[in-house]
Design an enzyme around this catalytic site. Structure first.
Site, PDB file in Angstrom:
ATOM      1  N   LYS A 112     -38.455  10.166  22.648  1.00 13.28           N
ATOM      2  CA  LYS A 112     -37.271  10.782  22.051  1.00 13.28           C
ATOM      3  C   LYS A 112     -36.329   9.634  21.672  1.00 13.28           C
ATOM      4  O   LYS A 112     -35.794   8.946  22.535  1.00 13.28           O
ATOM      5  CB  LYS A 112     -36.597  11.707  23.054  1.00 13.28           C
ATOM      6  CG  LYS A 112     -35.408  12.446  22.474  1.00 13.28           C
ATOM      7  CD  LYS A 112     -34.986  13.572  23.413  1.00 13.28           C
ATOM      8  CE  LYS A 112     -33.921  14.448  22.794  1.00 13.28           C
ATOM      9  NZ  LYS A 112     -32.706  13.755  22.443  1.00 13.28           N
ATOM     10  N   ARG A 127     -27.691  16.071  10.434  1.00 16.61           N
ATOM     11  CA  ARG A 127     -27.918  17.365  11.047  1.00 16.61           C
ATOM     12  C   ARG A 127     -26.681  18.261  10.968  1.00 16.61           C
ATOM     13  O   ARG A 127     -26.777  19.453  10.756  1.00 16.61           O
ATOM     14  CB  ARG A 127     -28.315  17.156  12.512  1.00 16.61           C
ATOM     15  CG  ARG A 127     -28.519  18.422  13.261  1.00 16.61           C
ATOM     16  CD  ARG A 127     -29.275  18.160  14.545  1.00 16.61           C
ATOM     17  NE  ARG A 127     -29.406  19.406  15.264  1.00 16.61           N
ATOM     18  CZ  ARG A 127     -28.512  19.832  16.139  1.00 16.61           C
ATOM     19  NH1 ARG A 127     -27.474  19.110  16.437  1.00 16.61           N
ATOM     20  NH2 ARG A 127     -28.683  20.987  16.734  1.00 16.61           N
ATOM     21  N   CYS A 134       0.298  23.938  40.727  1.00 12.76           N
ATOM     22  CA  CYS A 134      -0.024  23.188  39.519  1.00 12.76           C
ATOM     23  C   CYS A 134       0.815  21.916  39.456  1.00 12.76           C
ATOM     24  O   CYS A 134       2.039  21.987  39.559  1.00 12.76           O
ATOM     25  CB  CYS A 134       0.247  24.061  38.299  1.00 12.76           C
ATOM     26  SG  CYS A 134       0.120  23.160  36.751  1.00 12.76           S
ATOM     27  N   TYR A 191       0.839  -1.200   0.000  1.00 16.97           N
ATOM     28  CA  TYR A 191       0.000   0.000   0.000  1.00 16.97           C
ATOM     29  C   TYR A 191       0.883   1.262   0.000  1.00 16.97           C
ATOM     30  O   TYR A 191       0.679   2.198  -0.767  1.00 16.97           O
ATOM     31  CB  TYR A 191      -0.927  -0.038   1.220  1.00 16.97           C
ATOM     32  CG  TYR A 191      -1.775   1.198   1.395  1.00 16.97           C
ATOM     33  CD1 TYR A 191      -1.415   2.181   2.306  1.00 16.97           C
ATOM     34  CD2 TYR A 191      -2.918   1.391   0.635  1.00 16.97           C
ATOM     35  CE1 TYR A 191      -2.177   3.314   2.458  1.00 16.97           C
ATOM     36  CE2 TYR A 191      -3.689   2.519   0.777  1.00 16.97           C
ATOM     37  CZ  TYR A 191      -3.324   3.490   1.691  1.00 16.97           C
ATOM     38  OH  TYR A 191      -4.081   4.616   1.829  1.00 16.97           O
TER      39      TYR A 191
HETATM   40  S1  IVH Z   1     -38.229  17.120  17.267  1.00  8.71           S
HETATM   41  C1  IVH Z   1     -37.452  21.329  15.878  1.00  8.71           C
HETATM   42  N1  IVH Z   1     -38.858  14.689  18.005  1.00  8.71           N
HETATM   43  O1  IVH Z   1     -33.498  14.895  19.554  1.00  8.71           O
HETATM   44  C2  IVH Z   1     -37.439  20.107  16.710  1.00  8.71           C
HETATM   45  N2  IVH Z   1     -36.555  15.276  17.945  1.00  8.71           N
HETATM   46  O2  IVH Z   1     -32.207  16.839  21.275  1.00  8.71           O
HETATM   47  C3  IVH Z   1     -36.838  18.985  16.014  1.00  8.71           C
HETATM   48  N3  IVH Z   1     -35.042  13.439  18.533  1.00  8.71           N
HETATM   49  O3  IVH Z   1     -31.889  16.691  17.036  1.00  8.71           O
HETATM   50  C4  IVH Z   1     -36.674  17.815  16.853  1.00  8.71           C
HETATM   51  N4  IVH Z   1     -36.589  11.923  18.863  1.00  8.71           N
HETATM   52  O4  IVH Z   1     -32.331  14.208  16.624  1.00  8.71           O
HETATM   53  C5  IVH Z   1     -37.852  15.566  17.792  1.00  8.71           C
HETATM   54  N5  IVH Z   1     -39.542  12.570  18.587  1.00  8.71           N
HETATM   55  C6  IVH Z   1     -38.560  13.428  18.370  1.00  8.71           C
HETATM   56  C7  IVH Z   1     -37.208  13.080  18.533  1.00  8.71           C
HETATM   57  C8  IVH Z   1     -36.228  14.035  18.322  1.00  8.71           C
HETATM   58  C9  IVH Z   1     -35.284  12.170  18.859  1.00  8.71           C
HETATM   59  C10 IVH Z   1     -33.703  14.030  18.475  1.00  8.71           C
HETATM   60  C11 IVH Z   1     -33.398  14.839  17.250  1.00  8.71           C
HETATM   61  C12 IVH Z   1     -32.953  16.182  17.745  1.00  8.71           C
HETATM   62  C13 IVH Z   1     -32.577  15.868  19.152  1.00  8.71           C
HETATM   63  C14 IVH Z   1     -32.671  17.097  20.014  1.00  8.71           C
END
Ligand code: IVH
Length: 719
Positions: A132, A153, A433, A50
């Site tokens: 979530k 994201r 320190c 390589y």
């Molecule tokens: S709503 C404008 N719904 O959590 C609001 N987010 O901590 C958009 N996530 O970046 C997010 N489950 O990746 C939303 N049921 C849910 C979610 C969710 C996971 C994540 C998402 C977001 C992060 C924020």
């Protein structure tokens, strides 16, 4: 001549055409091996073979510099996967969510929403509540019903282009049904089921010995593969729960997500509508109780205002919507023994106590280090100066409770005093320190109390601070120099040879020149080979052109993290402009200081820290040397909101009847206006409601435009 015979031809006998063909062949071949090695963990050739391919590529490029390909392996070095994917600017930012933990906080959240909207006391709007998902968020754009692009994201504004990989996820349709609007962006979470995760890890353990720490990492690692055929073999799943650019198709959050289900997207079956805070909290506890029975990881419940018209009125803060929040599950905890307390010196000189633990599994991850925050924390004294843990101190030998929440550094939250060894003694925090022996002090804060953090006063003399500053400088979100990780920085910093060692950021960029003049060769040091040295130099070279926000972040100025660095870069545009302004801002009676403080998002603490940094001669010296070596790229101009009030200073006075004061302010700011509390010559517009008094009078006196609430709403409506 066939490919193979070309491959054997000595570089100095190649014609121009042959060189071109050979570079193309090498680029493809090396890419194949990179993939086999990095992505599939299945190298096809030996390291030496390589290295020879890469060396040949470089040698040909050396002879024919004009033929260097855009995708040459010599340029690919140092490209992080993120850059390898290409960036996509989101049409609407991808926001994150604020967190809350206690049930009482849900009451406050709903009450805050009510007040913002000016709804009658005792009422709350309808909220949705849903799990979530612990994965990574994804935005998928459909044009004319067909999947056009998909992006992670990223930093919320730009993400990685993962379109090819997303096309391989069975949960995500490539084609939407007829009748769907021309542009729709579906957002949601990519995740991996727990069973699938265990099976994948088993396979990986057998094949390569490497495994993922948890389903979230497995999902992220699988989505961010350079080769889509690998992603295709990974069991990725998806839940749709939000959207970006899209016409309004229903009146509520709930009905819009239902629509996504009709289009063929999986949506979470545990989403419900709640008519009261009690229902929200009850649903949270129901989901929490069912958590273990789900086949995917979740880390809380998300509440969203259901009515989309209200969502729009509520709008956004800088990073999160006002209409949604995450109610997180309590972190996971475990008992273990504290074996030792180590003091680490950070790049700003902070002495941080780190707990060395008997390794213990907390929520599926083995933890052997945890933070103890600061001196007071160990003693049982909290931020406010009042006792925490009922005043219990933490000692070496103690049985302690470790807590880990998501990706946050684990912490010690309590101690079991009953199990304390009789011989134990209170921990004595050092006052010098451990790295340089300088005094370590706790500065007095504005309120007369001592800062919780004890800091080394050694500044740049302190080797620990030097090393940490360099690590930060080269780190992923700063200069992102591949091959110059923490270990390598420590190695280069400790070297005795002045031609080879790295003590300042500029030293990184002069390393190759200095090495060329030195008798010693880096490649002769253990851990370095000819190839890795070459790759390192190429990676350094590739970073001479550096984005302004990365440079500002890399300087490691106190209080200037990624976000503030971006704000400053956007505000000043170029390095020259920024530097000149920061030097000038030392005069606190001058314009530059006023301007700095007027930058949206920059408060006095940050402003002070930046100005102090530039006022320090050592820093200026180091910067001058660095700037001789690099070329900071100007920041693209901020997207100016096209609105009739952008850039104007607006004052609201008197009572407002169709919106709350907070709402008026938020709308004005979203449209690019600055909202001031008092009328001055700099005011452009006064919005006066009934009962307006002295501010209105002053505006009239100064000849400033005055309008009423209705006229204001007319101006900004629909924007
Ligand atoms: S709503 C404008 N719904 O959590 C609001 N987010 O901590 C958009 N996530 O970046 C997010 N489950 O990746 C939303 N049921 C849910 C979610 C969710 C996971 C994540 C998402 C977001 C992060 C924020």
């Amino acid at each position: 001549m066939s490919d193979n015979s070309l491959a054997l031809k000595p570089v100095d006998t190649l014609t121009l055409d042959e060189a071109q063909a050979e570079l193309a062949r090498l680029s493809a071949e090396i890419a194949t091996h990179d993939r086999a090695y990095h992505a599939e963990d299945a190298p096809l050739i030996s390291d030496a073979e390589y290295d020879a391919l890469r060396a040949r590529n470089l040698a040909i490029e050396g002879r024919f510099p004009d033929l260097v390909r855009a995708d040459s392996p010599s340029r690919r070095v140092g490209a992080t996967p993120s850059e390898a994917f290409g960036e996509i600017r989101h049409s609407r930012p991808m926001l994150s969510l604020d967190n809350l933990f206690a049930d009482e906080d849900v009451v406050d959240f709903a009450e805050g929403v009510r007040r913002f909207l000016g709804l009658p006391a005792g009422t709350v709007p309808v909220f949705t509540a849903e799990p979530k998902i612990d994965g990574l968020s994804l935005s998928i754009r459909y044009e004319g019903g067909r999947l056009a692009v998909a992006a992670t994201r990223g930093d919320g504004l730009t993400g990685e282009n993962v379109t090819a990989n997303v096309r391989t996820i069975a949960d995500i349709p490539n084609q939407l049904p007829a009748g769907v609007p021309d542009v729709v962006e579906i957002r949601g979470e990519v995740y991996m089921g727990r069973q699938d995760f265990f099976a994948l890890n088993e396979r990986m353990r057998a094949e390569s010995g490497k495994v993922f720490a948890n389903p979230r990492n497995a999902a992220a690692g699988s989505l961010r593969q350079l080769d889509p055929s690998i992603t295709a073999r990974r069991p990725l799943r998806f839940f749709a729960y939000a959207w970006g650019e899209m016409p309004r198709l229903a009146a509520t959050q709930y009905d819009t997500v239902r629509l996504f289900a009709d289009w063929g997207f999986p949506v979470n079956p545990l989403m419900v509508r709640c008519a009261s805070v009690e229902e929200m909290i009850a649903h949270y506890h129901r989901i929490e109780a069912d958590r273990a029975a789900l086949d995917y990881d979740i880390d809380g419940v998300v509440y969203k205002v259901d009515d989309l018209a209200l969502q729009e009125r509520l709008g956004f803060r800088s990073r999160s919507p006002r209409w949604a929040t995450a109610h997180k599950f309590p972190a996971e905890r475990a008992f273990t023994v504290l074996k030792d307390i180590e003091i680490q010196v950070g790049r700003t000189g902070a002495l941080t106590p780190v707990a060395k633990l008997e390794p213990v599994t907390v929520g599926g991850v083995v933890v052997s280090n945890a933070t103890l925050h600061n001196e007071d924390y160990i003693k049982g004294i909290g931020q406010s100066g009042l006792p925490i843990r009922e005043g219990r101190d933490i000692r070496v030998g103690d049985t302690v409770i470790v807590q880990r929440a998501g990706d946050v550094i684990p912490q010690i939250v309590d101690v079991v005093v009953d199990k304390r060894p009789e011989t134990s003694a209170p921990f004595i925090f050092p006052t010098t320190c451990p790295a340089c022996g300088s005094h370590a002090v706790r500065e007095e804060r504005g309120d007369g109390r001592l800062d919780a953090v004890r800091r080394c006063t050694g500044g740049l003399v302190c080797p620990a601070q030097q090393v940490e500053k360099l690590k930060h400088f080269a780190s992923r979100n700063a200069f992102d120099i591949e091959g110059l990780g923490d270990k390598q920085i420590e190695f280069f910093h400790a070297l005795q040879e002045p031609e080879l060692r790295i003590r300042t950021p500029a030293d990184i960029f002069t390393l190759e020149r200095r090495e060329a003049k030195s008798f010693k060769r880096l490649r002769d040091f253990p851990g370095f080979g000819a190839t890795s040295v070459k790759n390192l130099f190429a990676a350094i070279e590739a970073r001479r052109a550096i984005a302004l926000n990365r440079l500002i972040f890399a300087l490691g100025i106190r209080h200037v993290g990624e976000t503030n660095a971006k704000i400053l870069a956007r505000a000043y545009g170029t390095w020259e402009h920024f530097e000149e302004a920061m030097v000038a801002a030392a005069d606190k009676a001058g314009e530059a200081w006023t301007e700095l403080n007027a930058v949206e998002g920059i408060g006095e603490v940050v402003a002070d820290a930046v100005v102090d940094f530039f006022a320090e001669p050592h820093n200026r010296e180091a910067l001058d040397a660095l700037l001789d070596e690099i070329a900071p790229q100007p920041m693209e101009a901020p997207t100016v909101v096209a609105s009739p009030v952008a850039g104007k200073t607006v004052v609201f006075t008197g009572s407002l009847e169709r919106m709350t004061r907070d709402e008026a302010k938020a709308t004005a700011e979203r449209l690019g206006a600055k909202v001031a509390g008092s009328v001055s010559k700099k005011t452009d517009l006064v919005v006066a409601g009934p009962g307006a008094g002295s501010k209105l009078a002053k505006a009239t006196e100064l000849g400033i435009e005055v309008i009423d609430e209705d006229a204001w709403l007319e101006r900004v409506n629909g924007l």
